[in-house]
Motif scaffolding. Sequence first.
Motif, PDB file in Angstrom:
ATOM      1  N   PRO A 103      15.824  17.398  -9.293  1.00 12.31           N
ATOM      2  CA  PRO A 103      15.676  18.632  -8.507  1.00 12.31           C
ATOM      3  C   PRO A 103      14.420  18.635  -7.619  1.00 12.31           C
ATOM      4  N   MET A 104      13.331  18.086  -8.110  1.00 12.27           N
ATOM      5  CA  MET A 104      12.111  18.027  -7.294  1.00 12.27           C
ATOM      6  C   MET A 104      12.300  17.085  -6.118  1.00 12.27           C
ATOM      7  N   VAL A 105      12.925  15.946  -6.338  1.00 15.47           N
ATOM      8  CA  VAL A 105      13.203  14.993  -5.256  1.00 15.47           C
ATOM      9  C   VAL A 105      14.077  15.660  -4.196  1.00 15.47           C
ATOM     10  N   GLU A 106      15.125  16.338  -4.647  1.00 13.88           N
ATOM     11  CA  GLU A 106      16.025  17.030  -3.720  1.00 13.88           C
ATOM     12  C   GLU A 106      15.257  18.066  -2.895  1.00 13.88           C
ATOM     13  N   HIS A 107      14.422  18.848  -3.555  1.00 16.36           N
ATOM     14  CA  HIS A 107      13.633  19.868  -2.869  1.00 16.36           C
ATOM     15  C   HIS A 107      12.686  19.229  -1.842  1.00 16.36           C
ATOM     16  N   LEU A 108      12.008  18.165  -2.225  1.00 18.10           N
ATOM     17  CA  LEU A 108      11.040  17.522  -1.330  1.00 18.10           C
ATOM     18  C   LEU A 108      11.709  16.799  -0.164  1.00 18.10           C
ATOM     19  N   ASN A 109      12.956  16.424  -0.340  1.00 20.94           N
ATOM     20  CA  ASN A 109      13.671  15.742   0.740  1.00 20.94           C
ATOM     21  C   ASN A 109      14.251  16.704   1.777  1.00 20.94           C
ATOM     22  N   ARG A 110      14.186  17.987   1.519  1.00 17.94           N
ATOM     23  CA  ARG A 110      14.732  18.969   2.484  1.00 17.94           C
ATOM     24  C   ARG A 110      13.863  19.061   3.708  1.00 17.94           C
TER      25      ARG A 110
ATOM     26  N   GLY B 269       6.828   9.035   4.810  1.00 16.55           N
ATOM     27  CA  GLY B 269       8.128   9.467   5.301  1.00 16.55           C
ATOM     28  C   GLY B 269       9.211   9.434   4.240  1.00 16.55           C
ATOM     29  N   LYS B 270       8.864   8.970   3.030  1.00 19.45           N
ATOM     30  CA  LYS B 270       9.816   8.907   1.917  1.00 19.45           C
ATOM     31  C   LYS B 270       9.257   9.642   0.705  1.00 19.45           C
ATOM     32  N   VAL B 271      10.145  10.257  -0.042  1.00 27.57           N
ATOM     33  CA  VAL B 271       9.797  10.773  -1.365  1.00 27.57           C
ATOM     34  C   VAL B 271      10.024   9.614  -2.316  1.00 27.57           C
ATOM     35  N   TRP B 272       9.049   9.341  -3.201  1.00 24.18           N
ATOM     36  CA  TRP B 272       9.159   8.169  -4.065  1.00 24.18           C
ATOM     37  C   TRP B 272       8.416   8.383  -5.377  1.00 24.18           C
ATOM     38  N   LEU B 273       8.716   7.507  -6.334  1.00 23.49           N
ATOM     39  CA  LEU B 273       8.042   7.524  -7.634  1.00 23.49           C
ATOM     40  C   LEU B 273       7.156   6.298  -7.759  1.00 23.49           C
ATOM     41  N   LEU B 274       5.976   6.503  -8.318  1.00 23.70           N
ATOM     42  CA  LEU B 274       5.104   5.402  -8.722  1.00 23.70           C
ATOM     43  C   LEU B 274       5.104   5.418 -10.240  1.00 23.70           C
ATOM     44  N   ASN B 275       5.533   4.316 -10.839  1.00 19.36           N
ATOM     45  CA  ASN B 275       5.635   4.230 -12.298  1.00 19.36           C
ATOM     46  C   ASN B 275       4.675   3.161 -12.810  1.00 19.36           C
TER      47      ASN B 275
ATOM     48  N   ASP C 280       4.565  12.986   2.764  1.00 20.73           N
ATOM     49  CA  ASP C 280       3.240  12.946   3.376  1.00 20.73           C
ATOM     50  C   ASP C 280       2.223  12.178   2.535  1.00 20.73           C
ATOM     51  N   GLY C 281       2.681  11.588   1.430  1.00 20.11           N
ATOM     52  CA  GLY C 281       1.779  10.828   0.583  1.00 20.11           C
ATOM     53  C   GLY C 281       0.969  11.683  -0.380  1.00 20.11           C
ATOM     54  N   VAL C 282       1.490  12.871  -0.695  1.00 18.89           N
ATOM     55  CA  VAL C 282       0.812  13.801  -1.602  1.00 18.89           C
ATOM     56  C   VAL C 282       1.486  13.748  -2.976  1.00 18.89           C
ATOM     57  N   ILE C 283       0.674  13.656  -4.016  1.00 17.85           N
ATOM     58  CA  ILE C 283       1.204  13.654  -5.388  1.00 17.85           C
ATOM     59  C   ILE C 283       1.669  15.072  -5.727  1.00 17.85           C
ATOM     60  N   ARG C 284       2.928  15.191  -6.105  1.00 15.63           N
ATOM     61  CA  ARG C 284       3.493  16.501  -6.430  1.00 15.63           C
ATOM     62  C   ARG C 284       3.717  16.713  -7.916  1.00 15.63           C
ATOM     63  N   PHE C 285       3.724  15.615  -8.679  1.00 16.05           N
ATOM     64  CA  PHE C 285       3.986  15.751 -10.115  1.00 16.05           C
ATOM     65  C   PHE C 285       3.522  14.487 -10.824  1.00 16.05           C
ATOM     66  N   LYS C 286       3.087  14.659 -12.064  1.00 15.72           N
ATOM     67  CA  LYS C 286       2.700  13.525 -12.903  1.00 15.72           C
ATOM     68  C   LYS C 286       3.305  13.707 -14.283  1.00 15.72           C
ATOM     69  N   ARG C 287       3.904  12.642 -14.785  1.00 15.54           N
ATOM     70  CA  ARG C 287       4.485  12.639 -16.140  1.00 15.54           C
ATOM     71  C   ARG C 287       3.749  11.589 -16.958  1.00 15.54           C
TER      72      ARG C 287
ATOM     73  N   SER D 299       0.857  -1.180   0.000  1.00 16.41           N
ATOM     74  CA  SER D 299       0.000   0.000   0.000  1.00 16.41           C
ATOM     75  C   SER D 299       0.897   1.235   0.000  1.00 16.41           C
ATOM     76  N   PRO D 300       0.489   2.312  -0.669  1.00 14.45           N
ATOM     77  CA  PRO D 300       1.285   3.538  -0.647  1.00 14.45           C
ATOM     78  C   PRO D 300       1.558   4.049   0.775  1.00 14.45           C
ATOM     79  N   GLN D 301       0.708   3.714   1.725  1.00 16.52           N
ATOM     80  CA  GLN D 301       0.914   4.108   3.124  1.00 16.52           C
ATOM     81  C   GLN D 301       2.276   3.651   3.629  1.00 16.52           C
ATOM     82  N   GLU D 302       2.774   2.540   3.088  1.00 20.28           N
ATOM     83  CA  GLU D 302       4.055   1.989   3.524  1.00 20.28           C
ATOM     84  C   GLU D 302       5.233   2.883   3.148  1.00 20.28           C
TER      85      GLU D 302
END
Length: 163
Positions: free
Chosen positions: A156-163, A49-55, A134-141, A43-46
């Motif tokens: 750059p987005m990953v770096e920004h979100l990990n700050r 606390g991490k920035v991640w990609l769903l492909n 926080d489990g919020v979608i920040r971008f879609k490609r 589940s995405p809940q898992e």
Amino acid sequence: MCVVVVLAAGLRRDPREVPSPLIDKPAPAFRLRQLQEPGRTFSPQEMRGKVWLLNAWASWCVSCREEHPVLTELSRTGAVPIVGLNYKDRREDALRALVELGNPYVLSVLDTDGRAGIDYGVYGVPETYLIDKDGVIRFKRIGPVTPDFVNKTILPMVEHLNR
């Protein structure tokens, strides 16, 4: 004249950058069987606390094969975990594709009926979603990611979100 202006503006837009109503909204929840370990679910809940990609990908998708080396290289860097949403595919075909092409995913889940994909607004594979801590979608490609897109947009987005 107004029609010309609207058409001209539309021609300058990148079709891969289709606005999504899910941007800045919580990623839709699902619990699906894992591709390689069907006795386990994910589940995405898992990923909280991490920035991640769903492909979203499929073995039958030509564009997915085009982007696969890019995802593999991104995975090798360890910059961001990538979870695969195997979309409307057969498990055995998906497993064969990952053996043949390599596996860039920390895990993939089986969305055989496409319901999770519908919740995410998948138009067609491949599609990639950047999800924050926080489990919020920040971008879609929409469409395959390229090395240039990874370097100029995703990292750059990953770096920004990990700050």
